[in-house]
Design a protein around this motif. Structure first.
Motif, PDB file in Angstrom:
ATOM      1  N   UNK A 129       0.713  -1.426   0.176  1.00  0.00           N
ATOM      2  CA  UNK A 129       0.003   0.020  -0.132  1.00  0.00           C
ATOM      3  C   UNK A 129       0.769   1.433   0.171  1.00  0.00           C
ATOM      4  N   UNK A 130       2.001   1.331   0.820  1.00  0.00           N
ATOM      5  CA  UNK A 130       2.787   2.482   0.955  1.00  0.00           C
ATOM      6  C   UNK A 130       3.140   3.207  -0.336  1.00  0.00           C
ATOM      7  N   UNK A 131       3.332   2.490  -1.427  1.00  0.00           N
ATOM      8  CA  UNK A 131       3.851   3.222  -2.794  1.00  0.00           C
ATOM      9  C   UNK A 131       2.683   3.684  -3.568  1.00  0.00           C
ATOM     10  N   UNK A 132       1.385   3.355  -3.059  1.00  0.00           N
ATOM     11  CA  UNK A 132       0.231   3.980  -4.000  1.00  0.00           C
ATOM     12  C   UNK A 132       0.048   5.361  -3.860  1.00  0.00           C
ATOM     13  N   UNK A 133       0.267   6.046  -5.068  1.00  0.00           N
ATOM     14  CA  UNK A 133       0.317   7.691  -5.093  1.00  0.00           C
ATOM     15  C   UNK A 133      -1.321   7.946  -5.052  1.00  0.00           C
ATOM     16  N   UNK A 134      -1.170   9.571  -4.511  1.00  0.00           N
ATOM     17  CA  UNK A 134      -2.508  10.159  -4.872  1.00  0.00           C
ATOM     18  C   UNK A 134      -2.557  10.203  -6.337  1.00  0.00           C
ATOM     19  N   UNK A 135      -3.907  10.631  -6.472  1.00  0.00           N
ATOM     20  CA  UNK A 135      -4.358  10.873  -7.924  1.00  0.00           C
ATOM     21  C   UNK A 135      -5.657  11.824  -8.024  1.00  0.00           C
ATOM     22  N   UNK A 136      -5.773  12.377  -9.242  1.00  0.00           N
ATOM     23  CA  UNK A 136      -6.858  13.298  -9.512  1.00  0.00           C
ATOM     24  C   UNK A 136      -7.227  13.099 -10.791  1.00  0.00           C
ATOM     25  N   UNK A 137      -8.643  13.788 -11.133  1.00  0.00           N
ATOM     26  CA  UNK A 137      -9.020  13.769 -12.464  1.00  0.00           C
ATOM     27  C   UNK A 137      -8.691  15.108 -13.007  1.00  0.00           C
ATOM     28  N   UNK A 138      -8.753  15.063 -14.456  1.00  0.00           N
ATOM     29  CA  UNK A 138      -8.327  16.286 -15.205  1.00  0.00           C
ATOM     30  C   UNK A 138      -9.318  17.382 -14.879  1.00  0.00           C
ATOM     31  N   UNK A 164       3.440  17.936  -9.359  1.00  0.00           N
ATOM     32  CA  UNK A 164       4.080  17.452 -10.624  1.00  0.00           C
ATOM     33  C   UNK A 164       3.604  16.302 -11.097  1.00  0.00           C
ATOM     34  N   UNK A 165       4.149  15.883 -12.366  1.00  0.00           N
ATOM     35  CA  UNK A 165       3.589  14.794 -12.944  1.00  0.00           C
ATOM     36  C   UNK A 165       4.414  13.469 -12.290  1.00  0.00           C
ATOM     37  N   UNK A 166       5.225  13.769 -11.141  1.00  0.00           N
ATOM     38  CA  UNK A 166       5.996  12.613 -10.458  1.00  0.00           C
ATOM     39  C   UNK A 166       5.158  12.028  -9.163  1.00  0.00           C
ATOM     40  N   UNK A 167       4.244  13.156  -8.721  1.00  0.00           N
ATOM     41  CA  UNK A 167       3.729  12.859  -7.348  1.00  0.00           C
ATOM     42  C   UNK A 167       2.151  13.040  -7.363  1.00  0.00           C
ATOM     43  N   UNK A 168       1.600  12.736  -8.552  1.00  0.00           N
ATOM     44  CA  UNK A 168       0.115  12.599  -8.795  1.00  0.00           C
ATOM     45  C   UNK A 168      -0.281  12.113  -9.857  1.00  0.00           C
ATOM     46  N   UNK A 169      -0.991  11.066  -9.694  1.00  0.00           N
ATOM     47  CA  UNK A 169      -1.587  10.196 -11.222  1.00  0.00           C
ATOM     48  C   UNK A 169      -2.801  11.233 -11.603  1.00  0.00           C
ATOM     49  N   UNK A 170      -2.801  11.624 -12.703  1.00  0.00           N
ATOM     50  CA  UNK A 170      -3.793  12.543 -13.465  1.00  0.00           C
ATOM     51  C   UNK A 170      -4.396  11.644 -14.429  1.00  0.00           C
ATOM     52  N   UNK A 171      -5.914  11.318 -13.979  1.00  0.00           N
ATOM     53  CA  UNK A 171      -6.757  10.479 -15.072  1.00  0.00           C
ATOM     54  C   UNK A 171      -7.458  11.537 -15.807  1.00  0.00           C
ATOM     55  N   UNK A 172      -7.340  11.247 -17.166  1.00  0.00           N
ATOM     56  CA  UNK A 172      -8.016  12.288 -18.271  1.00  0.00           C
ATOM     57  C   UNK A 172      -9.521  11.656 -18.394  1.00  0.00           C
ATOM     58  N   UNK A 173     -10.482  12.435 -17.865  1.00  0.00           N
ATOM     59  CA  UNK A 173     -11.855  12.045 -17.912  1.00  0.00           C
ATOM     60  C   UNK A 173     -12.557  12.794 -19.023  1.00  0.00           C
ATOM     61  N   UNK A 174     -11.774  13.650 -19.670  1.00  0.00           N
ATOM     62  CA  UNK A 174     -12.379  14.525 -20.618  1.00  0.00           C
ATOM     63  C   UNK A 174     -11.476  14.819 -21.678  1.00  0.00           C
TER      64      UNK A 174
END
Length: 465
Positions: free
Chosen positions: A185-194, A210-220
């Motif tokens: 679990x520890x390595x799982x990064x935070x995420x956000x939608x576009x 930056x793009x190394x500390x959050x996964x950005x899901x492109x939902x549009x």
């Protein structure tokens, strides 16, 4: 298996930037004494104010779990707290040089590694643990988010997420043991939608993202204007949406990394309960709001159960201290000596007893036709138990007197009548210092809580005159 409290042996420091402020911040984990719990220390502010990691201090859950005490803030606390819980630590000081801990890579990985280096060690005191005996739940009817806590042999968590988007879909993750957190679990990064990212940028936030500390899901669909804004924010000349629907070329560590991170957040937010949990958590569509509302509910339940937990003793057994031993320690004498026995005593708590009889001096004038023990005398009896506790901390108690300093949050729940047996329990809220004893005290009769209060008393040496 040991059930001792734990802290770290050595202090350890990390540096990084705050996710939303972009400001450089230093975080230092430091050892803490038994019964200290988790606490943040704002070393950048005058007086280095302390904010305990408690659900009562949650002020908002926008973009993280944010705490505030007396105007002092700690923001996005969850990733740090998840690491502390998972490393099986009970007592720790978390010093930070800004309101936000460093975001690092958006996970708990670096905090876990730092705590590993600091070396987790056992302490002398026993660990408190809340054993779940029946199902406890909370549901947000508006969002459908729900948390259920049920009995289990150990602390386990399952998180299920469904954001109603094709790019993320439905995911779930399970942690069967905290010992698996480091690798699962520890390595799982935070995420956000576009669409969320655009709002944050418009509000001048995520300056440290930056793009190394959050996964950005492109939902549009990304417009040209939005792409230019993103390139500027992340200082990138080229950005693209990859086939898996993630912005740029960040590689997922697990296919269900989003669900694992939500599970991480649940652990961090439930750390605010302030007590170890022995039970299984099932979190459906968890978020910081539902997590912390549930933490507050559970904190109240635990406090209520603890307060109403009546100490059980065989009163036919010889006491730890009888009336003669009590009189050799306390300066009080009948009719103002209001405890008959001491049943249990440690450096942090005391349990005493009083038999209430019709012959009590106070019944002569206090409702002689309907005798009721005066509330102030119930408080005094609890304070005398506290006197035994604080006087036991000095080698010559007969040379000291005890004085009341303060009483707070006094509540009388039920009448105390002739024939009742009163059991008093007093526990230290803070360690005894300079002869000052600050304690939570409760009185019970007939299996029920009858009186409670926070009390403070001090001992002072008798005059030699």
């Amino acid at each position: 298996m040991s059930n001792k409290q734990k802290t770290i042996k050595n202090e350890v420091t990390l540096t990084g930037v705050g996710l939303h402020t972009g400001n450089k911040v230093t975080l230092t984990f430091k050892p803490a004494p038994v019964n200290h719990g988790y606490a943040f220390v704002r070393i950048d502010l005058e007086g280095e104010p302390i904010i305990e990691a408690s659900a009562e201090y949650v002020v908002n859950t926008q973009r993280g779990t944010n705490l505030e005490k007396r105007g002092v803030f700690v923001n996005t606390s969850e990733h740090v707290l998840a690491a502390v819980v998972a490393m099986d630590i009970d007592n720790i000081k978390i010093e930070i040089s800004a309101a936000e801990p460093p975001i690092m890579d958006g996970s708990s990985k670096y905090f876990v590694e730092a705590l590993d280096k600091a070396e987790v060690i056992e302490q002398e005191a026993e660990r408190e643990e809340y054993v779940v005996k029946e199902v406890i739940s909370y549901k947000d009817e508006e969002t459908g988010s729900e948390i259920i806590l049920m009995p289990s042999e150990k602390y386990q968590i399952t998180a299920m997420v469904d954001f109603g988007t094709k790019v993320l879909g439905t995911q779930n993750a399970t942690l069967n043991s905290l010992s698996d957190f480091k690798h699962e679990i520890a390595n799982a990064r935070t995420f956000s939608f576009l669409h969320e990212l655009e709002t944050l940028l418009d509000n001048n936030l995520i300056k440290g993202g930056d793009l190394n500390n959050a996964i950005i899901y492109v939902d549009k669909e990304i417009s040209r204007q939005t792409m230019l804004k993103l390139k500027k924010a992340f200082k990138k000349e080229n950005l693209a949406v990859k086939p898996n629907g993630i912005l740029d070329n960040l590689t997922l560590r697990w296919a269900n990394e989003a669900a694992r991170h939500k599970l991480l957040d649940v652990i961090g937010d439930l750390a605010l309960v302030g007590t170890r949990i022995k039970g299984k958590v099932i979190a459906n569509k968890p978020g910081h709001l539902v997590n912390t509302v549930f933490a507050k509910k559970l904190q109240k339940i635990i406090k209520h159960e603890k307060r109403n937990s009546v100490p059980e003793f065989d009163l036919n057994e010889p006491p730890l201290m009888d009336i003669h031993k009590i009189m050799s320690i306390l300066p009080h004498r009948p009719p103002f000596l209001l405890i008959d026995r001491i049943l249990e005593l440690s450096d942090k708590h005391v349990i005493g007893m009083k038999n209430v009889t019709m012959n009590e001096a106070f019944f002569v004038g206090h409702f002689p036709n309907a005798p009721v023990m005066p509330g102030v005398l119930q408080v005094e009896a609890m304070a005398q138990c506290g006197g035994i506790l604080v006087l036991s901390s000095v080698p010559d108690p007969e040379n000291y007197l005890t004085y009341f300093m303060k009483m707070d949050k006094v509540k009388f729940k039920r009448k105390v009548l002739p024939g009742d047996t009163l059991i008093f329990k007093a526990e230290l809220i803070t360690p005894i210092r300079r002869g000052i004893c600050h304690m939570q005290a409760c009185g019970y009769a007939n299996g029920k809580l009858v009186v409670e209060a926070e009390l403070m008393a001090q001992i002072a040496k008798k005059s030699k005159e």
